[in-house]
Design a protein around this motif. Structure first.
Motif, PDB file in Angstrom:
ATOM      1  N   ALA A   1       0.819  -1.194   0.000  1.00  0.00           N
ATOM      2  CA  ALA A   1       0.000   0.000   0.000  1.00  0.00           C
ATOM      3  C   ALA A   1       0.864   1.260   0.000  1.00  0.00           C
ATOM      4  CB  ALA A   1      -0.930  -0.017   1.217  1.00  0.00           C
ATOM      5  N   SER A   2       1.885   1.291   0.858  1.00  0.00           N
ATOM      6  CA  SER A   2       2.756   2.475   0.932  1.00  0.00           C
ATOM      7  C   SER A   2       3.455   2.710  -0.401  1.00  0.00           C
ATOM      8  CB  SER A   2       3.788   2.292   2.042  1.00  0.00           C
ATOM      9  OG  SER A   2       3.162   2.165   3.293  1.00  0.00           O
ATOM     10  N   ALA A   3       3.959   1.635  -0.990  1.00  0.00           N
ATOM     11  CA  ALA A   3       4.702   1.771  -2.245  1.00  0.00           C
ATOM     12  C   ALA A   3       3.790   2.206  -3.377  1.00  0.00           C
ATOM     13  CB  ALA A   3       5.383   0.445  -2.584  1.00  0.00           C
ATOM     14  N   LEU A   4       2.591   1.623  -3.435  1.00  0.00           N
ATOM     15  CA  LEU A   4       1.662   1.987  -4.497  1.00  0.00           C
ATOM     16  C   LEU A   4       1.208   3.448  -4.356  1.00  0.00           C
ATOM     17  CD1 LEU A   4      -0.552  -1.232  -4.757  1.00  0.00           C
ATOM     18  CD2 LEU A   4       1.191  -0.455  -6.371  1.00  0.00           C
ATOM     19  N   LYS A   5       0.980   3.874  -3.125  1.00  0.00           N
ATOM     20  CA  LYS A   5       0.634   5.274  -2.910  1.00  0.00           C
ATOM     21  C   LYS A   5       1.754   6.182  -3.410  1.00  0.00           C
ATOM     22  CE  LYS A   5      -2.371   4.872   1.170  1.00  0.00           C
ATOM     23  NZ  LYS A   5      -2.466   5.148   2.631  1.00  0.00           N
ATOM     24  N   GLY A   6       2.996   5.778  -3.106  1.00  0.00           N
ATOM     25  CA  GLY A   6       4.148   6.570  -3.546  1.00  0.00           C
ATOM     26  C   GLY A   6       4.275   6.632  -5.051  1.00  0.00           C
ATOM     27  N   ALA A   7       3.738   5.627  -5.725  1.00  0.00           N
ATOM     28  CA  ALA A   7       3.796   5.593  -7.191  1.00  0.00           C
ATOM     29  C   ALA A   7       2.577   6.255  -7.815  1.00  0.00           C
ATOM     30  CB  ALA A   7       3.904   4.153  -7.663  1.00  0.00           C
ATOM     31  N   GLY A   8       1.713   6.843  -6.979  1.00  0.00           N
ATOM     32  CA  GLY A   8       0.559   7.553  -7.500  1.00  0.00           C
ATOM     33  C   GLY A   8      -0.668   6.707  -7.719  1.00  0.00           C
ATOM     34  N   ILE A   9      -0.660   5.480  -7.217  1.00  0.00           N
ATOM     35  CA  ILE A   9      -1.825   4.591  -7.356  1.00  0.00           C
ATOM     36  C   ILE A   9      -2.805   4.893  -6.221  1.00  0.00           C
ATOM     37  CG2 ILE A   9      -2.636   2.203  -7.410  1.00  0.00           C
ATOM     38  CD1 ILE A   9      -0.928   2.904  -9.800  1.00  0.00           C
ATOM     39  N   THR A  10      -4.083   4.977  -6.549  1.00  0.00           N
ATOM     40  CA  THR A  10      -5.108   5.253  -5.544  1.00  0.00           C
ATOM     41  C   THR A  10      -5.515   3.966  -4.830  1.00  0.00           C
ATOM     42  OG1 THR A  10      -5.982   7.116  -6.799  1.00  0.00           O
ATOM     43  CG2 THR A  10      -7.432   6.136  -5.141  1.00  0.00           C
ATOM     44  N   LYS A  71       7.910   0.014 -12.224  1.00  0.00           N
ATOM     45  CA  LYS A  71       9.076   0.487 -11.471  1.00  0.00           C
ATOM     46  C   LYS A  71       9.602  -0.617 -10.561  1.00  0.00           C
ATOM     47  CE  LYS A  71       7.033   5.125 -11.366  1.00  0.00           C
ATOM     48  NZ  LYS A  71       6.528   6.226 -10.499  1.00  0.00           N
ATOM     49  N   THR A  72      10.795  -0.369  -9.985  1.00  0.00           N
ATOM     50  CA  THR A  72      11.406  -1.323  -9.057  1.00  0.00           C
ATOM     51  C   THR A  72      11.157  -0.864  -7.632  1.00  0.00           C
ATOM     52  OG1 THR A  72      13.137  -1.851 -10.646  1.00  0.00           O
ATOM     53  CG2 THR A  72      13.551  -2.434  -8.345  1.00  0.00           C
ATOM     54  N   LEU A  73      10.731  -1.791  -6.792  1.00  0.00           N
ATOM     55  CA  LEU A  73      10.416  -1.473  -5.402  1.00  0.00           C
ATOM     56  C   LEU A  73      11.673  -1.476  -4.552  1.00  0.00           C
ATOM     57  CD1 LEU A  73       8.276  -0.944  -3.216  1.00  0.00           C
ATOM     58  CD2 LEU A  73       8.043  -3.426  -2.970  1.00  0.00           C
ATOM     59  N   VAL A  77      11.283   0.298   1.810  1.00  0.00           N
ATOM     60  CA  VAL A  77      10.030   1.039   1.812  1.00  0.00           C
ATOM     61  C   VAL A  77       9.366   0.922   3.188  1.00  0.00           C
ATOM     62  CG1 VAL A  77       8.697  -0.952   0.973  1.00  0.00           C
ATOM     63  CG2 VAL A  77       7.826   1.363   0.624  1.00  0.00           C
ATOM     64  N   LYS A  78       8.812   2.032   3.657  1.00  0.00           N
ATOM     65  CA  LYS A  78       8.192   2.065   4.977  1.00  0.00           C
ATOM     66  C   LYS A  78       6.770   1.534   4.899  1.00  0.00           C
ATOM     67  CE  LYS A  78       7.175   5.123   8.878  1.00  0.00           C
ATOM     68  NZ  LYS A  78       7.219   6.524   9.368  1.00  0.00           N
ATOM     69  N   SER A  79       6.409   0.658   5.834  1.00  0.00           N
ATOM     70  CA  SER A  79       5.079   0.051   5.803  1.00  0.00           C
ATOM     71  C   SER A  79       4.030   0.963   6.415  1.00  0.00           C
ATOM     72  CB  SER A  79       5.081  -1.277   6.565  1.00  0.00           C
ATOM     73  OG  SER A  79       5.871  -2.222   5.890  1.00  0.00           O
ATOM     74  N   ASP A  80       2.855   0.931   5.869  1.00  0.00           N
ATOM     75  CA  ASP A  80       1.683   1.604   6.415  1.00  0.00           C
ATOM     76  C   ASP A  80       0.694   0.512   6.786  1.00  0.00           C
ATOM     77  OD1 ASP A  80      -0.586   2.985   6.988  1.00  0.00           O
ATOM     78  OD2 ASP A  80      -0.745   4.028   5.071  1.00  0.00           O
ATOM     79  N   LEU A  81       0.463   0.327   8.081  1.00  0.00           N
ATOM     80  CA  LEU A  81      -0.344  -0.812   8.521  1.00  0.00           C
ATOM     81  C   LEU A  81      -1.820  -0.669   8.190  1.00  0.00           C
ATOM     82  CD1 LEU A  81       1.289  -1.712  11.954  1.00  0.00           C
ATOM     83  CD2 LEU A  81       1.680  -2.719   9.708  1.00  0.00           C
ATOM     84  N   GLY A  82      -2.270   0.528   7.913  1.00  0.00           N
ATOM     85  CA  GLY A  82      -3.655   0.687   7.477  1.00  0.00           C
ATOM     86  C   GLY A  82      -4.690   0.489   8.552  1.00  0.00           C
TER      87      GLY A  82
END
Length: 539
Positions: A1-10, A71-73, A77-82
């Motif tokens: 989730a954190s990585a996808l948010k950083g890549a602009g994914i909703t 992209k390459t992860l 990357v910092k986790s967001d537990l949600g």
């Protein structure tokens, strides 16, 4: 989730545990991940679902991220537990010592063995539970369940990834249709009760399709399984009870009267064959004809199918729908409440109303009753193996031996315990009911006392007080040898002799081997003995 948010994914979810819904070009992302051997859930044109569990590795995460974003992860990357504080449990968990006592496989194995040693299982002795068909689950039948090709596939995997599975399922469906005389079957229900529910839903939908929505009365004999009226009421039906005669059969006069009274509203009758009382009712076809004459459908409970396979078919002598218990007749083990399989089989006119599922290619007019299209699919290989290995001749012989074993016990015990119900020929079906009520009246000894005393002889008790209070219902199945049957009979005769000692006042009613049973190992070797039945129970 954190990585996808950083890549602009909703990320659509506000909070999450193991599942994310993301907004993307769904068709493109779904196709790209599928090409990499990753299954995502295609929700709609703009959304896919991602579910992750403890078996998902970080390499899996990186691959998924790359396919979605190109992209390459990064490894850091910092986790967001949600989750918010409100989502976390505040109370202590798993405080019972057993959850914190075993820290090695050896210790755990010994603990499980101790539990098994306390149980009377089928690998130790007969379990003569009437109407439950506790029979052998052969090792050869069980082995395929351990194969990952069956056990490790997701229930909602794309259909083109489970073609072999579907071939096995289709073969099993066809074999079960042949065995029951019906035209179609759904393996979706996870239990016999759920199969009842699915069958009654099919009947309701059938009537609705014909403009007969007012048909909502379900006739149920007084001897029926308790799940029958419960299922009927869950389907919005009004239950009308039909009397049974002194022999335990459906009272035909009462049936005719109530079918006539409710003719315009009659939806169905639910019967069990052989009856819940353990006999083949000679008038079963007449019962079916009466209901059909008034526009109703006939539901035949498959709980006692172990007395029918190869000999008679409910779909041929008047049934419109039946549920089967694969965890009874067709050898899937009973397992502490699950998993079970209770398929629903129907005639051609009800085929379109079998359980539906969004994952199936051919949609019907039925309702989903389970989350997965074929219910507990991973245990279906057990029944497939059983039927394939037995063949038609073997299945018929199994039924015949089950009936023979029950009659053998009934005849051998008849001089000691009254057999409550028999058919017109003096025989029972695959189970018999022995009446303890007159014994209780003369001696004070109850079905509970007999059940406890049977433990001393190494037997699980028969079914107690069902379908008649104060009785024992015995079903040996075809799995038991004459040696084991004789051992059980000998124990029951010995117990009756002990009951006679109480009846004749030789032993006190409140202090004897029956009321003091079971006599555990600790009790028998104890230096202190609080009652005077030790020498008697040991003798």
């Amino acid at each position: 989730a954190s990585a996808l948010k950083g890549a602009g994914i909703t990320i659509v979810n506000q909070h999450w545990f193991d599942t994310l819904t993301i907004k993307v070009d769904a068709a493109k992302v779904h196709a790209a991940t599928l090409a990499k051997g990753i299954n995502l859930r295609l929700i709609d044109e703009q959304h896919v679902g991602i579910s992750i569990d403890e078996t998902t590795s970080f390499d899996d995460i990186k691959s998924l991220y790359t396919v979605i974003t190109g992209k390459t992860l990064s490894d850091n990357v910092k986790s967001d537990l949600g989750l918010t504080d409100a989502h976390y449990r505040q109370s202590a968990i798993l405080q019972q010592p057993i959850f914190n006592s075993h820290h090695s496989e050896t210790s755990m194995l010994r603990y499980l063995r101790k539990l098994a040693d306390k149980d009377i299982a089928l690998d130790r002795a007969m379990i003569p539970l009437g109407s439950c068909t506790m029979k052998l689950n052969a090792t050869a039948e069980m082995i395929p369940v351990t194969w990952p090709e069956f056990g490790a596939i997701h229930p909602l995997a794309p259909l083109d990834q489970s073609l072999g599975y579907q071939e096995m399922i289709t073969e099993l469906e066809n074999m079960l249709c042949i065995a029951t005389g019906y035209d179609a079957i759904s393996l979706q229900p996870n239990a016999g009760s759920q199969g009842e529910y699915a069958g009654l839903l099919a009947i309701r939908a059938y009537h609705d399709s014909r403009g007969d929505s007012e048909r909502n009365v379900c006739l149920i004999p007084a001897s029926a399984h308790g799940t029958n009226p419960a299922s009927a009421q869950m389907c919005g039906m009004q239950v009308v009870v039909v009397k049974c005669d002194e022999q335990g059969n459906i009272d035909l006069d009462d049936l005719k009267g109530k079918a006539e009274k409710h003719s315009a509203a009659l939806a169905a009758i639910m019967i069990t064959y052989p009856s819940t009382h353990g006999v083949f009712e000679a008038a079963v076809t007449e019962v079916c004809d009466i209901v059909h004459q008034h526009g109703g459908q006939v539901y035949i409970d498959g709980a006692n199918l172990n007395a029918m396979v190869g000999l008679c078919s409910p779909g041929k002598f008047g049934g419109d729908v039946s549920h089967l218990n694969l965890h009874k007749t067709f050898c899937i083990p009973h397992g502490g409440g699950g998993p079970g399989v209770g398929p629903v089989a129907v005639g051609e006119h009800l085929k379109a109303f079998l359980p539906d599922h969004f994952a199936l290619k051919e949609r019907t007019q039925g309702h989903m009753v389970s989350a997965a299209p074929w219910g507990s699919a991973s245990i279906l290989p057990i029944s497939w193996m059983y039927i394939k290995m037995m063949g038609a001749e073997g299945l018929r012989k199994a039924t015949e031996v089950a009936i023979l074993n029950a009659n053998y016990i009934a005849k051998k015990l008849a001089d000691h315990y009254p057999v409550l119900y028999t058919g017109s020929n003096g025989l029972v079906a695959h189970e018999c009911i022995v009446d303890i009520r007159p014994i209780n009246e003369s001696s004070g000894i109850s079905v509970d006392d007999i059940a406890k005393r049977l433990i001393d002889f190494g037997f699980h008790a028969p079914t107690m007080s069902f379908p008649v209070a104060g009785t024992l219902m015995i079903e040996p199945t075809e799995s038991e040898s004459v040696y084991e049957l004789d051992r059980f009979i000998e124990a029951m005769v010995k117990i009756k002799q002990e009951i006679n000692q109480v009846r004749d006042k030789v032993w006190p009613e409140d202090d004897n081997p029956l009321v003091n049973a079971p006599h555990t190992e600790q009790v028998l070797i104890s230096e202190k003995w609080s009652n005077n039945s030790r020498s008697r129970c040991l003798s």
